[in-house]
Motif scaffolding. Structure first.
Motif, short mmCIF file in Angstrom:
data_model
loop_
_atom_site.label_atom_id
_atom_site.label_comp_id
_atom_site.label_asym_id
_atom_site.label_seq_id
_atom_site.Cartn_x
_atom_site.Cartn_y
_atom_site.Cartn_z
N ARG A 93 0.83 -1.22 0.00
CA ARG A 93 0.00 0.00 0.00
C ARG A 93 0.86 1.26 0.00
N ALA A 94 2.14 1.10 0.32
CA ALA A 94 3.03 2.26 0.33
C ALA A 94 3.42 2.70 -1.07
N MET A 95 3.15 1.85 -2.06
CA MET A 95 3.49 2.19 -3.44
C MET A 95 2.60 3.33 -3.93
N PRO A 96 3.16 4.30 -4.67
CA PRO A 96 2.35 5.42 -5.19
C PRO A 96 1.33 4.92 -6.21
N SER A 97 0.07 5.15 -5.91
CA SER A 97 -1.01 4.60 -6.73
C SER A 97 -0.99 5.11 -8.17
N LEU A 98 -0.80 6.41 -8.33
CA LEU A 98 -0.83 6.99 -9.67
C LEU A 98 0.35 6.51 -10.50
N GLY A 99 1.53 6.47 -9.90
CA GLY A 99 2.71 5.99 -10.63
C GLY A 99 2.56 4.53 -11.01
N LEU A 100 2.06 3.72 -10.08
CA LEU A 100 1.86 2.30 -10.35
C LEU A 100 0.82 2.10 -11.45
N LEU A 101 -0.23 2.90 -11.42
CA LEU A 101 -1.28 2.80 -12.45
C LEU A 101 -0.71 3.10 -13.83
N THR A 102 0.09 4.14 -13.92
CA THR A 102 0.70 4.50 -15.22
C THR A 102 1.63 3.40 -15.71
N TRP A 103 2.45 2.88 -14.81
CA TRP A 103 3.41 1.82 -15.17
C TRP A 103 2.69 0.56 -15.64
N LEU A 104 1.66 0.15 -14.91
CA LEU A 104 0.93 -1.05 -15.29
C LEU A 104 0.21 -0.88 -16.63
N SER A 136 0.38 -5.72 -21.76
CA SER A 136 0.22 -5.65 -23.21
C SER A 136 -1.15 -5.13 -23.64
N PHE A 137 -2.19 -5.42 -22.83
CA PHE A 137 -3.53 -4.96 -23.20
C PHE A 137 -4.00 -3.86 -22.25
N GLY A 138 -3.06 -3.24 -21.53
CA GLY A 138 -3.43 -2.23 -20.54
C GLY A 138 -4.08 -1.00 -21.15
N ILE A 139 -3.60 -0.60 -22.33
CA ILE A 139 -4.16 0.59 -22.96
C ILE A 139 -5.52 0.29 -23.56
N ARG A 140 -5.68 -0.94 -24.10
CA ARG A 140 -6.96 -1.32 -24.70
C ARG A 140 -8.01 -1.66 -23.64
N LEU A 141 -7.55 -2.18 -22.50
CA LEU A 141 -8.45 -2.52 -21.39
C LEU A 141 -7.93 -1.86 -20.11
N PRO A 142 -8.07 -0.55 -20.01
CA PRO A 142 -7.51 0.17 -18.86
C PRO A 142 -8.13 -0.23 -17.52
N VAL A 143 -9.30 -0.90 -17.56
CA VAL A 143 -9.93 -1.31 -16.31
C VAL A 143 -9.08 -2.36 -15.59
N VAL A 144 -8.23 -3.08 -16.33
CA VAL A 144 -7.39 -4.11 -15.71
C VAL A 144 -6.32 -3.49 -14.81
N PRO A 145 -5.45 -2.59 -15.31
CA PRO A 145 -4.49 -1.96 -14.40
C PRO A 145 -5.15 -1.16 -13.29
N THR A 201 -7.99 -1.86 -11.79
CA THR A 201 -8.46 -2.81 -10.77
C THR A 201 -7.30 -3.35 -9.95
N ILE A 202 -6.16 -3.60 -10.59
CA ILE A 202 -4.99 -4.11 -9.88
C ILE A 202 -4.54 -3.12 -8.81
N VAL A 203 -4.48 -1.85 -9.18
CA VAL A 203 -4.06 -0.82 -8.23
C VAL A 203 -5.03 -0.72 -7.06
N LEU A 204 -6.32 -0.74 -7.37
CA LEU A 204 -7.32 -0.67 -6.31
C LEU A 204 -7.29 -1.91 -5.43
N LEU A 205 -6.97 -3.06 -6.01
CA LEU A 205 -6.89 -4.30 -5.23
C LEU A 205 -5.78 -4.22 -4.18
N ILE A 206 -4.68 -3.60 -4.56
CA ILE A 206 -3.55 -3.47 -3.62
C ILE A 206 -3.98 -2.69 -2.38
#
Length: 224
Positions: free
Chosen positions: A70-81, A86-95, A97-102
């Motif tokens: 949880r100490a990881m910066p959410s916005l930076g992690l979201l951008t990186w993911l 590979s499909f992060g830009i086409r399906l942005p809900v995946v990265p 959701t991963i960030v919110l899951l953390i």
């Protein structure tokens, strides 16, 4: 004060609630992103927490490991993911959701372990003596008694996710974060305040609702 008055007027105007970019649509998107993350988090954290609390071993390490993420910066992690998957830009809900899951998993996991761990051992021993197997002890004894504490963890999880889900707009998704992001780009501070007010009201409504659920789940005869 003028910004706040304008924001309230914007929210109170029925015409601003319709359309694909209206308040109703943005609320629906925000709730969808949040519900998806919270639902998956509960599916992961609840069984794991019940088992760790039941056996009483390894809980501290797992909670510490998930909490450290949880100490990881959410916005930076979201951008990186978004860029790395590979499909992060086409399906942005995946990265997203991963960030919110953390953020969502640790409070539910910690509350579940804590709730189960505080169940009186004589009660567990009595259930075992009556012939209950370990699964029955978890589901019929420990889970009902720990339910109020678990819902308390879900409350914390929901509040954090609702607040953080606004960053989903940064990668092209909708939700209430659109008011914040678009308002910042246009220097429309009134629009940004609209987003902030709506997120606050939504979080408050969710907290009050879950508080009532938490109170009603307390077994009769069990004191706080």
């Amino acid at each position: 004060m003028n910004y706040f008055t304008g924001a309230v007027s914007f929210i109170a105007d029925p015409s601003n609630w319709s359309g694909s970019a209206g308040i109703a649509a943005r609320l629906g998107e925000h709730l969808w992103y949040s519900a998806l993350a919270v639902g998956i988090a509960v599916l992961i954290a609840l069984p794991l927490g019940l088992w760790l609390g039941h056996i009483g071993k390894g809980a501290s390490g797992v909670i510490a490991a998930t909490g450290a993420l949880r100490a990881m910066p959410s916005l930076g992690l979201l951008t990186w993911l978004t860029l790395e998957i590979s499909f992060g830009i086409r399906l942005p809900v995946v990265p997203s959701t991963i960030v919110l899951l953390i953020l969502a998993v640790p409070p539910v996991l910690a509350a579940t372990v804590s709730g189960v761990s505080t169940v009186s051992r004589p009660i567990v021993d009595a259930a075992r003596a009556m012939g209950h197997n370990e699964r029955q002890i978890i589901t019929r004894v420990e889970l009902p008694l720990a339910a109020p504490t678990i819902v308390g963890g879900v409350r914390s999880c929901v509040l954090q996710v609702l607040a953080t889900a606004t960053i989903s707009a940064y990668i092209g998704l909708g939700g209430l974060g659109r008011y914040l992001l678009d308002g910042l780009a246009l220097r429309d501070y009134e629009q940004m305040l609209v987003g902030a007010v709506l997120v606050s009201v939504l979080a408050l409504a969710a907290d009050v609702t879950l508080a009532r659920v938490q109170h009603r789940l307390r077994p009769k005869g069990v004191t706080s």
